[in-house]
Design a protein around this motif. Structure first.
Motif, mmCIF file in Angstrom:
data_model
loop_
_atom_site.group_PDB
_atom_site.id
_atom_site.type_symbol
_atom_site.label_atom_id
_atom_site.label_comp_id
_atom_site.label_asym_id
_atom_site.label_seq_id
_atom_site.Cartn_x
_atom_site.Cartn_y
_atom_site.Cartn_z
ATOM 1 N N LEU A 27 2.542 1.628 -7.224
ATOM 2 C CA LEU A 27 3.919 1.860 -6.789
ATOM 3 C C LEU A 27 4.685 2.700 -7.806
ATOM 4 O O LEU A 27 4.423 2.633 -9.015
ATOM 5 N N ASN A 28 5.660 3.470 -7.305
ATOM 6 C CA ASN A 28 6.573 4.168 -8.195
ATOM 7 C C ASN A 28 7.844 3.328 -8.374
ATOM 8 O O ASN A 28 7.932 2.191 -7.879
ATOM 9 N N GLU A 29 8.843 3.893 -9.064
ATOM 10 C CA GLU A 29 10.064 3.136 -9.344
ATOM 11 C C GLU A 29 10.839 2.806 -8.074
ATOM 12 O O GLU A 29 11.615 1.846 -8.038
ATOM 13 N N GLU A 30 10.646 3.582 -7.014
ATOM 14 C CA GLU A 30 11.326 3.317 -5.732
ATOM 15 C C GLU A 30 10.551 2.337 -4.863
ATOM 16 O O GLU A 30 10.889 2.132 -3.694
ATOM 17 N N LYS A 31 9.496 1.739 -5.426
ATOM 18 C CA LYS A 31 8.651 0.775 -4.713
ATOM 19 C C LYS A 31 7.918 1.412 -3.534
ATOM 20 O O LYS A 31 7.585 0.745 -2.560
ATOM 21 N N GLU A 32 7.686 2.712 -3.640
ATOM 22 C CA GLU A 32 6.852 3.407 -2.661
ATOM 23 C C GLU A 32 5.422 3.459 -3.176
ATOM 24 O O GLU A 32 5.175 3.486 -4.385
ATOM 25 N N ILE A 33 4.465 3.464 -2.244
ATOM 26 C CA ILE A 33 3.051 3.495 -2.627
ATOM 27 C C ILE A 33 2.660 4.932 -2.972
ATOM 28 O O ILE A 33 2.825 5.843 -2.160
ATOM 29 N N THR A 34 2.123 5.097 -4.163
ATOM 30 C CA THR A 34 1.701 6.431 -4.598
ATOM 31 C C THR A 34 0.192 6.541 -4.784
ATOM 32 O O THR A 34 -0.317 7.634 -5.025
ATOM 33 N N GLY A 35 -0.512 5.421 -4.683
ATOM 34 C CA GLY A 35 -1.952 5.476 -4.860
ATOM 35 C C GLY A 35 -2.629 4.195 -4.421
ATOM 36 O O GLY A 35 -1.988 3.143 -4.242
ATOM 37 N N LYS B 4 -4.975 9.047 1.213
ATOM 38 C CA LYS B 4 -4.665 9.776 -0.020
ATOM 39 C C LYS B 4 -4.265 11.227 0.292
ATOM 40 O O LYS B 4 -3.369 11.786 -0.353
ATOM 41 N N ALA B 5 -4.907 11.831 1.291
ATOM 42 C CA ALA B 5 -4.542 13.200 1.675
ATOM 43 C C ALA B 5 -3.121 13.241 2.231
ATOM 44 O O ALA B 5 -2.359 14.189 1.975
ATOM 45 N N MET B 6 -2.737 12.210 2.968
ATOM 46 C CA MET B 6 -1.365 12.140 3.486
ATOM 47 C C MET B 6 -0.358 11.981 2.341
ATOM 48 O O MET B 6 0.711 12.589 2.352
ATOM 49 N N MET B 7 -0.719 11.154 1.354
ATOM 50 C CA MET B 7 0.163 10.973 0.202
ATOM 51 C C MET B 7 0.356 12.281 -0.556
ATOM 52 O O MET B 7 1.463 12.602 -1.007
ATOM 53 N N GLU B 8 -0.727 13.042 -0.711
ATOM 54 C CA GLU B 8 -0.651 14.307 -1.434
ATOM 55 C C GLU B 8 0.271 15.307 -0.747
ATOM 56 O O GLU B 8 0.810 16.216 -1.398
ATOM 57 N N LYS B 9 0.484 15.125 0.543
ATOM 58 C CA LYS B 9 1.396 15.992 1.289
ATOM 59 C C LYS B 9 2.833 15.481 1.272
ATOM 60 O O LYS B 9 3.701 16.018 1.965
ATOM 61 N N GLY B 10 3.067 14.437 0.497
ATOM 62 C CA GLY B 10 4.427 13.948 0.317
ATOM 63 C C GLY B 10 4.892 12.930 1.335
ATOM 64 O O GLY B 10 6.096 12.628 1.397
ATOM 65 N N MET B 11 3.984 12.388 2.141
ATOM 66 C CA MET B 11 4.390 11.399 3.142
ATOM 67 C C MET B 11 4.720 10.069 2.470
ATOM 68 O O MET B 11 4.126 9.685 1.465
ATOM 69 N N LYS B 12 5.680 9.364 3.053
ATOM 70 C CA LYS B 12 6.202 8.147 2.450
ATOM 71 C C LYS B 12 5.410 6.921 2.914
ATOM 72 O O LYS B 12 5.374 6.614 4.097
ATOM 73 N N PHE B 13 4.811 6.231 1.939
ATOM 74 C CA PHE B 13 4.072 4.998 2.184
ATOM 75 C C PHE B 13 4.790 3.859 1.474
ATOM 76 O O PHE B 13 5.161 3.992 0.300
ATOM 77 N N VAL B 14 4.975 2.743 2.175
ATOM 78 C CA VAL B 14 5.639 1.590 1.561
ATOM 79 C C VAL B 14 4.816 0.332 1.842
ATOM 80 O O VAL B 14 4.054 0.277 2.812
ATOM 81 N N PRO B 15 4.966 -0.697 0.996
ATOM 82 C CA PRO B 15 4.238 -1.950 1.231
ATOM 83 C C PRO B 15 4.975 -2.864 2.192
ATOM 84 O O PRO B 15 6.207 -2.893 2.234
ATOM 85 N N GLY B 16 4.213 -3.605 2.982
ATOM 86 C CA GLY B 16 4.743 -4.697 3.781
ATOM 87 C C GLY B 16 4.117 -5.980 3.271
ATOM 88 O O GLY B 16 2.921 -6.195 3.449
ATOM 89 N N LYS B 17 4.886 -6.816 2.589
ATOM 90 C CA LYS B 17 4.325 -7.987 1.921
ATOM 91 C C LYS B 17 4.168 -9.157 2.903
ATOM 92 O O LYS B 17 5.123 -9.541 3.575
ATOM 93 N N VAL B 18 2.959 -9.710 2.970
ATOM 94 C CA VAL B 18 2.693 -10.860 3.825
ATOM 95 C C VAL B 18 2.785 -12.142 2.996
ATOM 96 O O VAL B 18 2.557 -12.128 1.783
ATOM 97 N N ASP B 19 3.131 -13.235 3.668
ATOM 98 C CA ASP B 19 3.252 -14.528 2.987
ATOM 99 C C ASP B 19 1.901 -15.206 2.824
ATOM 100 O O ASP B 19 1.648 -15.865 1.815
ATOM 101 N N GLU B 20 1.060 -15.054 3.807
ATOM 102 C CA GLU B 20 -0.264 -15.685 3.777
ATOM 103 C C GLU B 20 -1.308 -14.678 4.235
ATOM 104 O O GLU B 20 -1.069 -13.891 5.156
ATOM 105 N N TRP B 21 -2.462 -14.722 3.609
ATOM 106 C CA TRP B 21 -3.598 -13.858 3.954
ATOM 107 C C TRP B 21 -4.819 -14.741 4.051
ATOM 108 O O TRP B 21 -5.202 -15.393 3.091
#
Length: 330
Positions: free
Chosen positions: A138-146, A197-214
């Motif tokens: 994650l980066n400082e904006e809590k977006e997924i970068t890798g 990863k190819a989508m991320m390299e093009k600047g697309m925004k990825f964010v986490p969705g946190k689940v309570d149970e897995w």
């Protein structure tokens, strides 16, 4: 869901793992219902990626699962185990517009609002030992970068559970086509991560969705534990889990338990954390923390952490058993 589920044998010798019932419903049905709840939208289509030799009976069962959620069901085939990226591309006709991609042996409980400004959401769960998982960076904006597989140095403690939302499925499709065309392989397989990863390299925004149970359904012990946890969730939420057609004679049911239609209980104590499928007959037994499928016959038993298949017969002193469909242990 084209895998064979070899770690869950003998229970996957006759049905694919995603059709194993958890608290009375197939894994894949519970998964789709949870996804629909998180998305808070009606589902238009559910595409199942399977092996062709699963057979028409299983295909019809899957189409019924889609129909139960008022969605169109579509069947696609993956006949070679060439990885997640390859499997997804087997269903490329359905990769158009907003879509969710999920591995059908995972269950979760979550209550988060989908970030509609994001190009993609990756479901994650906070874990104690991130070295054992694939995790997000994650980066400082809590977006997924890798995405980092089993990091030896700390990256984050948010493990990828295998469920993804894409605002534009056609973009993922285009990137995965490049993965196939350029023969980008890891571990002998085409992976979804290379498309992401190819989508991320093009600047697309990825964010986490946190689940309570897995909850996983990888092997017998884990699947029985998942059944236990799902029963507890359903019981806490006030769901009725015992069918009215159950015959109870000199017996006690300790919740939470799922007991299906036309089950017969004679001189038994059932529970806690037991699932009994339709048509089971149980006599002179004590059962707890166990998953028993339909039309099984169990007598003179003291079961704990047991998993018993459809139409099986058990009469004996063993406790933590694993018996497949149509088997007898007497």
């Amino acid at each position: 869901m084209a895998g064979r589920g070899s770690r869950l044998r003998p229970h996957t010798l006759t049905v694919p793992k995603p059709l194993i019932p958890i608290a009375g419903k197939p894994i894949v049905q519970r998964l789709v219902e949870e996804i629909a709840d998180v998305m808070k939208q009606e589902l238009e289509e559910i595409a199942f990626i399977i092996q062709e030799d699963f057979g028409k009976e299983i295909e019809n069962h899957l189409l019924d699962v889609a129909a139960s959620l008022n969605a169109k069901g579509v069947i696609y085939y993956q006949d070679k185990p060439l990885g997640t990226g390859h499997a997804i591309m087997c269903a490329q006709k359905s990769l158009d517009g907003p879509c969710v991609i999920a591995y059908a042996d995972t269950l979760f409980k979550a209550d988060f609002n989908l970030d509609e400004s994001a190009d993609s959401v990756i479901w994650v769960k906070q874990v104690e030992n991130p070295k054992a998982y694939g995790v997000v960076e994650l980066n400082e904006e809590k977006e997924i970068t890798g995405l980092v597989e089993k990091p030896q140095e700390f990256v984050s403690d948010l493990a990828v559970i295998g469920i993804y939302y894409f605002k534009q499925g056609e973009v993922l499709k285009a990137e995965l086509q490049k993965v196939l065309d350029n023969n980008i392989i890891h571990g002998g397989e085409y992976q979804i991560n290379d498309g992401i990863k190819a989508m991320m390299e093009k600047g697309m925004k990825f964010v986490p969705g946190k689940v309570d149970e897995w909850m996983d359904c990888g092997n017998k012990n884990i699947t029985v534990d998942t059944n236990n946890r799902m029963l507890q969730f359903l019981h806490k939420d006030g769901h009725s889990l015992v069918a009215e057609s159950v015959t109870i004679k000199n017996s006690e049911i300790i919740p939470p338990c799922y007991i299906g239609e036309d089950v017969v209980l004679k001189n038994v104590t059932i529970g806690p954390n037991v699932s009994l499928g339709d048509g089971c007959v149980v006599e002179d037994a004590t059962i707890k923390n166990s998953l028993i499928q339909s039309f099984a016959t169990i007598k003179n038993a003291n079961l704990d952490n047991a998993m018993i298949g459809n139409h099986a017969t058990f009469d004996g002193n063993f406790t933590s058993v694993s018996i497949g469909d149509y088997s007898e242990l007497v």
